[in-house]
Design a protein around this motif. Structure first.
Motif, PDB file in Angstrom:
ATOM      1  N   LEU A  22      35.061  52.828  85.345  1.00 48.77           N
ATOM      2  CA  LEU A  22      34.536  51.512  85.724  1.00 48.77           C
ATOM      3  C   LEU A  22      34.729  50.525  84.570  1.00 48.77           C
ATOM      4  O   LEU A  22      35.239  49.419  84.750  1.00 48.77           O
ATOM      5  CB  LEU A  22      33.050  51.618  86.078  1.00 48.77           C
ATOM      6  N   ASP A  23      34.360  50.960  83.363  1.00 44.02           N
ATOM      7  CA  ASP A  23      34.464  50.072  82.199  1.00 44.02           C
ATOM      8  C   ASP A  23      35.904  49.648  81.926  1.00 44.02           C
ATOM      9  O   ASP A  23      36.169  48.498  81.578  1.00 44.02           O
ATOM     10  CB  ASP A  23      33.888  50.773  80.957  1.00 44.02           C
ATOM     11  N   ASP A  24      36.844  50.560  82.122  1.00 40.97           N
ATOM     12  CA  ASP A  24      38.256  50.194  81.876  1.00 40.97           C
ATOM     13  C   ASP A  24      38.687  49.084  82.823  1.00 40.97           C
ATOM     14  O   ASP A  24      39.311  48.101  82.424  1.00 40.97           O
ATOM     15  CB  ASP A  24      39.155  51.418  82.068  1.00 40.97           C
ATOM     16  N   ALA A  25      38.309  49.209  84.095  1.00 41.67           N
ATOM     17  CA  ALA A  25      38.688  48.187  85.076  1.00 41.67           C
ATOM     18  C   ALA A  25      38.038  46.848  84.741  1.00 41.67           C
ATOM     19  O   ALA A  25      38.687  45.798  84.734  1.00 41.67           O
ATOM     20  CB  ALA A  25      38.279  48.644  86.476  1.00 41.67           C
ATOM     21  N   VAL A  26      36.755  46.883  84.389  1.00 43.24           N
ATOM     22  CA  VAL A  26      36.028  45.645  84.071  1.00 43.24           C
ATOM     23  C   VAL A  26      36.594  45.006  82.815  1.00 43.24           C
ATOM     24  O   VAL A  26      36.789  43.789  82.756  1.00 43.24           O
ATOM     25  CB  VAL A  26      34.528  45.948  83.922  1.00 43.24           C
ATOM     26  N   ARG A  27      36.921  45.846  81.828  1.00 42.23           N
ATOM     27  CA  ARG A  27      37.479  45.311  80.586  1.00 42.23           C
ATOM     28  C   ARG A  27      38.777  44.565  80.863  1.00 42.23           C
ATOM     29  O   ARG A  27      39.031  43.490  80.336  1.00 42.23           O
ATOM     30  CB  ARG A  27      37.702  46.448  79.576  1.00 42.23           C
ATOM     31  N   ARG A  28      39.622  45.132  81.703  1.00 39.74           N
ATOM     32  CA  ARG A  28      40.900  44.503  82.030  1.00 39.74           C
ATOM     33  C   ARG A  28      40.678  43.129  82.673  1.00 39.74           C
ATOM     34  O   ARG A  28      41.362  42.156  82.360  1.00 39.74           O
ATOM     35  CB  ARG A  28      41.713  45.423  82.953  1.00 39.74           C
ATOM     36  N   VAL A  29      39.722  43.044  83.572  1.00 39.62           N
ATOM     37  CA  VAL A  29      39.460  41.771  84.259  1.00 39.62           C
ATOM     38  C   VAL A  29      38.861  40.757  83.287  1.00 39.62           C
ATOM     39  O   VAL A  29      39.328  39.613  83.179  1.00 39.62           O
ATOM     40  CB  VAL A  29      38.531  41.997  85.464  1.00 39.62           C
ATOM     41  N   LEU A  30      37.857  41.149  82.522  1.00 40.81           N
ATOM     42  CA  LEU A  30      37.201  40.218  81.593  1.00 40.81           C
ATOM     43  C   LEU A  30      38.175  39.742  80.512  1.00 40.81           C
ATOM     44  O   LEU A  30      38.142  38.583  80.098  1.00 40.81           O
ATOM     45  CB  LEU A  30      35.990  40.882  80.939  1.00 40.81           C
ATOM     46  N   THR A  31      39.058  40.631  80.081  1.00 42.57           N
ATOM     47  CA  THR A  31      40.048  40.248  79.066  1.00 42.57           C
ATOM     48  C   THR A  31      40.874  39.059  79.557  1.00 42.57           C
ATOM     49  O   THR A  31      41.098  38.088  78.829  1.00 42.57           O
ATOM     50  CB  THR A  31      40.957  41.447  78.738  1.00 42.57           C
ATOM     51  N   LYS A  32      41.280  39.088  80.832  1.00 39.49           N
ATOM     52  CA  LYS A  32      42.062  37.963  81.370  1.00 39.49           C
ATOM     53  C   LYS A  32      41.216  36.689  81.409  1.00 39.49           C
ATOM     54  O   LYS A  32      41.704  35.590  81.139  1.00 39.49           O
ATOM     55  CB  LYS A  32      42.579  38.310  82.773  1.00 39.49           C
ATOM     56  N   LYS A  33      39.951  36.803  81.742  1.00 43.48           N
ATOM     57  CA  LYS A  33      39.083  35.607  81.793  1.00 43.48           C
ATOM     58  C   LYS A  33      38.948  35.001  80.392  1.00 43.48           C
ATOM     59  O   LYS A  33      38.973  33.782  80.231  1.00 43.48           O
ATOM     60  CB  LYS A  33      37.719  35.973  82.364  1.00 43.48           C
ATOM     61  N   PHE A  34      38.878  35.850  79.378  1.00 50.78           N
ATOM     62  CA  PHE A  34      38.825  35.319  78.005  1.00 50.78           C
ATOM     63  C   PHE A  34      40.173  34.689  77.637  1.00 50.78           C
ATOM     64  O   PHE A  34      40.243  33.619  77.068  1.00 50.78           O
ATOM     65  CB  PHE A  34      38.478  36.433  77.006  1.00 50.78           C
ATOM     66  N   GLU A  35      41.257  35.376  78.002  1.00 53.00           N
ATOM     67  CA  GLU A  35      42.596  34.858  77.645  1.00 53.00           C
ATOM     68  C   GLU A  35      42.844  33.487  78.280  1.00 53.00           C
ATOM     69  O   GLU A  35      43.542  32.644  77.730  1.00 53.00           O
ATOM     70  CB  GLU A  35      43.684  35.843  78.087  1.00 53.00           C
ATOM     71  N   LEU A  36      42.256  33.270  79.451  1.00 50.09           N
ATOM     72  CA  LEU A  36      42.431  31.976  80.129  1.00 50.09           C
ATOM     73  C   LEU A  36      41.474  30.923  79.581  1.00 50.09           C
ATOM     74  O   LEU A  36      41.486  29.772  80.001  1.00 50.09           O
ATOM     75  CB  LEU A  36      42.220  32.132  81.640  1.00 50.09           C
ATOM     76  N   GLY A  37      40.605  31.314  78.652  1.00 55.85           N
ATOM     77  CA  GLY A  37      39.682  30.345  78.039  1.00 55.85           C
ATOM     78  C   GLY A  37      38.530  29.969  78.942  1.00 55.85           C
ATOM     79  O   GLY A  37      37.850  28.962  78.731  1.00 55.85           O
ATOM     80  N   LEU A  38      38.266  30.779  79.968  1.00 54.73           N
ATOM     81  CA  LEU A  38      37.250  30.391  80.959  1.00 54.73           C
ATOM     82  C   LEU A  38      35.836  30.510  80.408  1.00 54.73           C
ATOM     83  O   LEU A  38      34.917  29.857  80.893  1.00 54.73           O
ATOM     84  CB  LEU A  38      37.407  31.244  82.217  1.00 54.73           C
ATOM     85  N   PHE A  39      35.639  31.362  79.399  1.00 57.67           N
ATOM     86  CA  PHE A  39      34.293  31.446  78.824  1.00 57.67           C
ATOM     87  C   PHE A  39      34.030  30.242  77.935  1.00 57.67           C
ATOM     88  O   PHE A  39      32.910  29.792  77.790  1.00 57.67           O
ATOM     89  CB  PHE A  39      34.120  32.747  78.025  1.00 57.67           C
ATOM     90  N   ASP A  40      35.097  29.684  77.342  1.00 58.71           N
ATOM     91  CA  ASP A  40      34.906  28.468  76.520  1.00 58.71           C
ATOM     92  C   ASP A  40      34.618  27.291  77.441  1.00 58.71           C
ATOM     93  O   ASP A  40      33.732  26.501  77.208  1.00 58.71           O
ATOM     94  CB  ASP A  40      36.169  28.186  75.706  1.00 58.71           C
ATOM     95  N   ASP A  41      35.418  27.185  78.526  1.00 58.44           N
ATOM     96  CA  ASP A  41      35.205  26.072  79.461  1.00 58.44           C
ATOM     97  C   ASP A  41      35.596  26.546  80.862  1.00 58.44           C
ATOM     98  O   ASP A  41      36.768  26.554  81.218  1.00 58.44           O
ATOM     99  CB  ASP A  41      36.044  24.854  79.067  1.00 58.44           C
ATOM    100  N   PRO A  42      34.618  26.932  81.676  1.00 54.15           N
ATOM    101  CA  PRO A  42      34.913  27.480  83.015  1.00 54.15           C
ATOM    102  C   PRO A  42      35.582  26.485  83.937  1.00 54.15           C
ATOM    103  O   PRO A  42      36.139  26.846  84.958  1.00 54.15           O
ATOM    104  CB  PRO A  42      33.534  27.866  83.552  1.00 54.15           C
ATOM    105  N   TYR A  43      35.505  25.192  83.573  1.00 55.15           N
ATOM    106  CA  TYR A  43      36.087  24.159  84.444  1.00 55.15           C
ATOM    107  C   TYR A  43      37.408  23.616  83.893  1.00 55.15           C
ATOM    108  O   TYR A  43      37.939  22.629  84.392  1.00 55.15           O
ATOM    109  CB  TYR A  43      35.096  22.999  84.585  1.00 55.15           C
ATOM    110  N   ARG A  44      37.964  24.256  82.873  1.00 53.23           N
ATOM    111  CA  ARG A  44      39.101  23.643  82.176  1.00 53.23           C
ATOM    112  C   ARG A  44      40.328  23.461  83.069  1.00 53.23           C
ATOM    113  O   ARG A  44      41.182  22.630  82.793  1.00 53.23           O
ATOM    114  CB  ARG A  44      39.452  24.437  80.929  1.00 53.23           C
TER     115      ARG A  44
END
Ligand code: GLC
Length: 739
Positions: free
Chosen positions: A337-359
């Protein structure tokens, strides 16, 4: 020398910086996951379709909003535009950990500016044009709040009964691999996370294009040698190009649903290929493992899918309803489960969505970017490059503008919708240039008349008399026929790939007028049209050419653009020949003389050759090939050889030739096809101009997957062939690999 060292130092610095960023993201993901409950982790793996499918009024939609607010959804598809993506993102940010959503969409061949369908683009053999098309699609989609497109579809397909041939790059592994990389680079741009780029998806993993009988969603059964040799390489090319995600496929492969295949998703993709992105299921494909007979129920499907490496469940509700319990019951390890979640969250960070979810959801940028005039110019350029001149008897084309009366006839001549093709999400239909409009735009002094003759699909011949009368008053007929846009694409398999309705009868009625006829064919697949192929004076295969389609057709017909397209897929004489590709095997009883087929690998009612071969495409000029030379007649170890020849434009107008290089391994441990495409180049020459063209041959060029699935080259003789099409090879040479 100094510059080289400086460049190396800069390269190393960038690599270190990227590595540092990865480590930094890794740390952030770890910190975030430490705070997450199992339910919240499962939420990240649940993808829902948005209001375009359910509508804000339906009750189901209200439930979805609640799930989003509760952090039970990780991604949405089919939420379109800045306003809607902002609204839905705001809901996600009400969840306990405020993890932003990923917004995804099928941006297959353009967003607002529609480019030719992918099979049409493939006919351009132009990697720059194909990358540009994806680049512009990404710019427009990203400006509309989209983070992620479900493209490129990289399924090799050799069965035109399968409607989804329209979405891919055709039958060839080498061409398909080049195009896969070009499209990934186009969608993702220089750096993932820039707000003019979107995540790409290599789909459908894997071998979906080999559905038995060309029937969509049907089973796939093939040797692993064939899988490795033909169907996997474009996926590997997409992964190597940095594709952020993969999508698995609806089909079973050798009895196992791809969605539940650890062989595909863990052994090959995440294991051998060391893939770091994530895998999204196809729509409901997790759930569908129950009807496949592979999972006993939805809970069993969830367990089998996640354990096999299918990270996100698109519209399957298997993970959302059963994964938490499965983890607690020990059926799914927390590490899985953690491996799958890590893969998804990594992309969200790479897209900068945690810095600005509306960017990505910027109204001003959306307004400025969508439908930009430069995008339409690019759509025109790509459409022209995609068109294939199949026939040009007596050089009827290009049409002269001088005082010509041109009758534009046919069910698709004035259509705007059909020119867009399938998988169009936000195309501006009203701005699509129809064929008759395009011809009128470029007609100069020519007098243009028009008659529809029948509606798209041509079920009735009522309008034929009027069309024949119009044609009789003209000097030349341009007939626009083919499939309608909705006859190819997903769930659009056909057992009969001839022209729908009465279109062939319409052609015969017009042919009877004795006027010269140019046929412009629209389709998302190869069609069978033997009467037209025999009796038309000229044929231009325009696929579904997109927003600028009519202008592109006109530029080709009037010679403002000299056609250069080549077929990326074989056109059979009949559906009975399918599956048919140029990469045929010699067999033990090859046909040497078509008049003598007794006990030969042949049909008693048809020749083996196709109607139009892979790589076929004519020009308004002529090209001569001469002076083939090999820098060495033998190769050993890691040596390389250069094959070169002269290409001359021996005609009267400038033009572009797509020269193709094929190879045959004469004797090997696994029999090899009579020819395999191993190189191509687009060469533009002025009349009379000659260019020395060369290809590098190395061990990799000569290699194949042997019966142990090892990529290797075997000593022996290789025939090298160059030419204008797979059935129009002009020069050949022999190379010996000594060890
Ligand atoms: C469809 C298609 C897939 C598409 C997905 C989302 O069923 O198979 O190619 O990306 O669902 O629309």
């Amino acid at each position: 020398m100094k510059t080289k060292y400086i460049a190396a130092a800069i390269g190393a610095a960038f690599a270190l910086c990227a590595q540092a960023q990865d480590t930094q993201i890794d740390r952030k993901v770890t910190d975030l996951m430490k705070q997450m409950t199992v339910a919240e982790k499962v939420g990240q793996l649940h993808q829902l379709s948005g209001r375009q499918f359910t509508g804000p009024t339906s009750s189901a939609y209200a439930d979805k909003l609640a799930d989003i607010r509760a952090g039970k959804v990780g991604s949405m598809l089919n939420v379109i535009g800045v306003a809607d993506t902002r609204e839905i993102q705001a809901l996600a940010l009400q969840s306990r950990l405020k993890i932003p959503l990923l917004f995804s969409l099928d941006v297959i061949h353009g967003y607002k500016t529609v480019f030719p369908v992918p099979l049409g683009e493939a006919a351009s053999w132009d990697m720059d044009a194909i990358e540009l098309s994806a680049r512009i699609a990404a710019k427009e989609a990203a400006a509309a709040g989209i983070h992620w497109t479900f493209a490129p579809m990289v399924d090799v397909a050799r069965d035109p009964r399968w409607g989804r041939v329209m979405e891919g790059a055709g039958e060839d592994t080498y061409l398909g691999s080049k195009i896969a990389a070009a499209r990934v680079h186009g969608f993702q741009g220089k750096k993932l996370g820039a707000t003019d780029s979107v995540m790409a998806t290599a789909k459908h993993f894997a071998a979906y294009g080999a559905a038995i009988a060309g029937r969509d969603y049907n089973a796939v059964d093939m040797s692993e040698q064939q899988l490795y040799e033909v169907y996997l390489p474009p996926f590997k090319a997409a992964a190597d190009a940095g594709a952020a995600t993969f999508m698995n496929s609806f089909n079973t492969l050798n009895g196992v649903p791809a969605t539940g295949s650890a062989f595909l998703q863990r052994d090959i993709l995440k294991g051998a290929w060391k893939y770091k992105g994530f895998v999204v299921s196809d729509w409901g494909s997790v759930r569908e493992m129950v009807p496949h007979g592979y999972a006993a129920d939805l809970s069993d499907a969830a367990v089998k899918a996640i354990n096999a490496g299918s990270d996100m469940d698109m519209e399957g509700y298997a993970y959302s309803q059963h994964l938490e319990a499965a983890v607690k019951a020990g059926k799914v390890k927390m590490s899985v489960l953690d491996d799958a979640v890590r893969r998804v969250l990594t992309k969200k960070f790479e897209l900068g969505l945690f810095d600005d979810p509306y960017r990505y959801s910027d109204a001003a940028r959306e307004k400025a970017v969508l439908g930009d005039a430069s995008h339409r110019a690019a759509a025109l350029d790509v459409a022209q490059k995609s068109m294939v001149l199949l026939k040009n008897e007596g050089k009827l084309l290009p049409l002269s503008r001088e005082a010509k009366r041109i009758a534009v006839i046919g069910p698709l001549a004035d259509s705007q919708r059909d020119l867009e093709g399938g998988w169009v999400v936000q195309g501006e239909r009203a701005k699509v240039v129809s064929i008759v409009e395009g011809i009128r735009n470029h007609a100069g002094k020519a007098e243009i008349s028009y008659a529809q003759a029948c509606a798209p699909g041509c079920a009735s011949s009522e309008g034929f008399a009027d069309a024949v009368a119009t044609a009789s008053r003209s000097d030349v007929i341009v007939l626009a026929v083919g499939e309608t846009w909705d006859m190819s694409g997903e769930a659009k398999s056909r057992t009969d790939i001839t022209l729908p309705g009465q279109q062939e009868a319409l052609f015969n009625a017009l042919k009877a007028t004795g006027k010269p006829i140019v046929v412009v064919m629209l389709s998302g697949r190869p069609l069978v049209f033997n009467t037209i192929a025999d009796k038309a004076d000229a044929i231009v295969y325009a696929w579904f050419p997109g927003t600028e389609g009519g202008n592109a057709v006109a530029n080709v017909l009037f010679g403002d653009y000299n056609p250069s397209g080549k077929l990326p897929i074989t056109f059979p004489r009949s559906v009975g020949q399918i599956p048919l590709s140029y990469a045929q095997y010699n067999t033990g009883r090859p046909v040497v003389d078509e008049k003598n087929i007794v006990y030969r690998s042949a049909y008693i009612d048809s020749v083996n050759t196709p109607r139009y071969a892979f790589g076929h495409g004519l020009s308004y000029t002529d090209f001569k090939y001469s002076g083939l030379a090999l820098s060495s007649a033998t190769l050993a170890g890691a040596q390389k050889a250069t094959l070169s020849f002269d290409l001359t434009n021996s005609g009267k107008v400038e033009g572009t030739e797509i020269v193709q290089m094929y190879l045959r391994d004469m004797v090997s441990s696994v029999v090899r096809p009579l020819k395999e495409l191993k190189g191509f180049q687009k060469v533009h020459l002025k009349p009379g101009e000659t260019r020395r063209v060369s290809f590098t041959i190395d061990r990799d060029t000569l290699s194949f997957f042997n019966s142990q699935l090892k990529w290797s080259a075997e000593a022996g003789e290789f025939k090298l062939m160059v030419g204008s099409a797979s059935d129009d090879l002009r020069l050949e040479g022999t190379l010996r690999l000594t060890q």
